[in-house]
Design an enzyme around this catalytic site. Structure first.
Site, short mmCIF file in Angstrom:
data_model
loop_
_atom_site.label_atom_id
_atom_site.label_comp_id
_atom_site.label_asym_id
_atom_site.label_seq_id
_atom_site.Cartn_x
_atom_site.Cartn_y
_atom_site.Cartn_z
N GLY A 45 24.61 -22.81 4.35
CA GLY A 45 23.90 -22.57 5.72
C GLY A 45 22.93 -23.60 5.97
O GLY A 45 22.32 -23.86 4.73
N GLN A 50 15.12 -26.85 9.17
CA GLN A 50 15.46 -27.53 7.64
C GLN A 50 15.64 -28.85 7.95
O GLN A 50 15.36 -29.88 6.82
CB GLN A 50 16.13 -26.82 6.97
CG GLN A 50 16.07 -25.49 6.42
CD GLN A 50 17.17 -24.75 5.93
OE1 GLN A 50 18.02 -24.51 6.35
NE2 GLN A 50 17.10 -24.83 4.37
N CYS A 93 18.36 -21.90 -1.47
CA CYS A 93 18.10 -22.49 -0.28
C CYS A 93 17.95 -24.20 -0.29
O CYS A 93 17.41 -24.58 -1.16
CB CYS A 93 16.70 -22.06 0.30
SG CYS A 93 16.14 -22.60 1.78
N LEU A 94 18.66 -24.89 0.64
CA LEU A 94 18.57 -26.34 0.31
C LEU A 94 17.17 -26.72 0.49
O LEU A 94 17.16 -27.88 -0.03
CB LEU A 94 19.57 -26.91 1.70
CG LEU A 94 20.97 -26.63 1.22
CD1 LEU A 94 21.61 -27.09 2.58
CD2 LEU A 94 21.48 -27.17 0.24
N HIS A 135 19.53 -14.94 6.22
CA HIS A 135 18.70 -15.97 5.59
C HIS A 135 18.53 -17.04 6.53
O HIS A 135 17.23 -17.25 6.71
CB HIS A 135 19.41 -16.50 4.37
CG HIS A 135 18.92 -17.73 3.58
ND1 HIS A 135 18.39 -17.47 2.27
CD2 HIS A 135 18.38 -18.92 4.01
CE1 HIS A 135 17.90 -18.77 1.85
NE2 HIS A 135 17.89 -19.49 2.99
N GLU A 136 19.55 -17.60 7.42
CA GLU A 136 19.18 -18.56 8.17
C GLU A 136 18.24 -18.25 9.37
O GLU A 136 17.39 -18.87 9.91
CB GLU A 136 20.56 -19.01 8.74
CG GLU A 136 21.54 -19.59 7.92
CD GLU A 136 20.91 -20.70 6.81
OE1 GLU A 136 19.81 -21.34 7.20
OE2 GLU A 136 21.44 -20.59 5.41
N HIS A 139 14.73 -18.49 8.71
CA HIS A 139 14.25 -19.91 8.95
C HIS A 139 13.56 -19.97 10.32
O HIS A 139 12.77 -20.74 10.58
CB HIS A 139 15.23 -20.69 8.74
CG HIS A 139 15.29 -21.16 7.16
ND1 HIS A 139 14.26 -21.83 6.44
CD2 HIS A 139 16.28 -20.89 6.28
CE1 HIS A 139 14.89 -22.10 5.12
NE2 HIS A 139 16.08 -21.29 5.00
CO CO Z 1 17.39 -21.58 3.54
#
Ligand code: CO
Length: 174
Positions: A45, A50, A93-94, A135-136, A139
C-alpha cells in the site's frame, strides 16, 4: 515521471493533506505511478504524501500475487465506523525500510471514498484490506505506524529510528 518514496523523517510525511478536487488525467497518471513505485519496492500500500503529494489519496493491493485486478484506489477516503474488535499484527512501511512492529487495528471498518471519476462509494472492509486501509489512512492524517506500535516495538525500533534521523537529517530522504 517516476515517483520516489520519501523516507522518515521527511517533513512531508507529517504535513496536512488536502482533498483531491480534480478528477482528471493527471490524477490517473499519479495513481499509475504510485502503483508502479509500490510494486517496484515490494509494498502492499502507498499513500500520496509518501511520494511527496500532500493529497488525500491512497492505493493498495492486498492480493498475495499482486493481481492487477485487485488494485484498490481510494480518493478522499474517510472511515464511517469501526468495529469494537481489534487485532494485533505486524506492519512495515515503505517510508521506514527495515523497521517492523506490531500495531493494533480494528478488524472491520466501513469507509466512504471517491473513485478516479469522482463517484462516491461506501464499502465495508475486513481482514488484510482493513488493516492496510487503516495504515494508509493514518498517513493522510500525518500519523505514522511508529506512533501506533505497541510499546515493546517502540523500544525495539528506537535505535533504528534514531539512526535514520542521524543518517538522513531532519529532512529525511527522497
Ligand atoms: Co506506511
Amino acid at each position: 515521471m517516476p515517483l520516489s518514496i520519501l523516507q522518515y523523517p521527511h517533513p512531508q510525511l507529517r504535513e496536512p493533506n488536502v482533498d483531491v478536487t480534480k478528477f482528471d488525467e493527471e490524477l490517473r497518471s499519479v495513481v499509475k505511478n504510485m502503483f508502479d513505485v509500490m510494486y517496484a519496492t515490494d509494498g502492499m500500500g502507498l499513500a500520496a504524501p509518501q511520494v511527496g503529494i500532500n493529497k488525500r489519496l491512497m492505493v493498495f493491493n492486498a492480493d498475495d500475487r499482486m493481481d492487477k485486478a485487485e488494485e484498490c484506489v481510494f480518493v478522499n477516503p474517510s472511515i464511517i465506523s469501526r468495529s469494537s474488535q481489534s487485532k494485533l499484527g505486524e506492519e512495515g512501511c515503505l517510508s521506514f525500510p527495515m523497521i517492523y512492529g506490531w500495531v493494533e487495528r480494528h478488524t472491520k471498518i466501513a469507509v466512504s471514498y471517491q473513485d478516479l471519476d469522482g463517484k462516491k462509494f461506501e464499502q465495508v472492509l475486513s481482514g488484510k484490506p482493513a488493516v492496510i486501509f487503516q495504515h494508509e489512512y493514518d498517513h493522510l492524517d500525518g500519523v505514522l505506524f511508529i506512533d501506533r506500535m505497541i510499546p515493546r516495538y517502540k523500544v525495539i525500533n528506537k535505535r533504528r529510528l534514531m539512526k535514520m534521523i542521524q543518517q538522513y537529517g531532519p529532512g529525511g530522504r527522497e
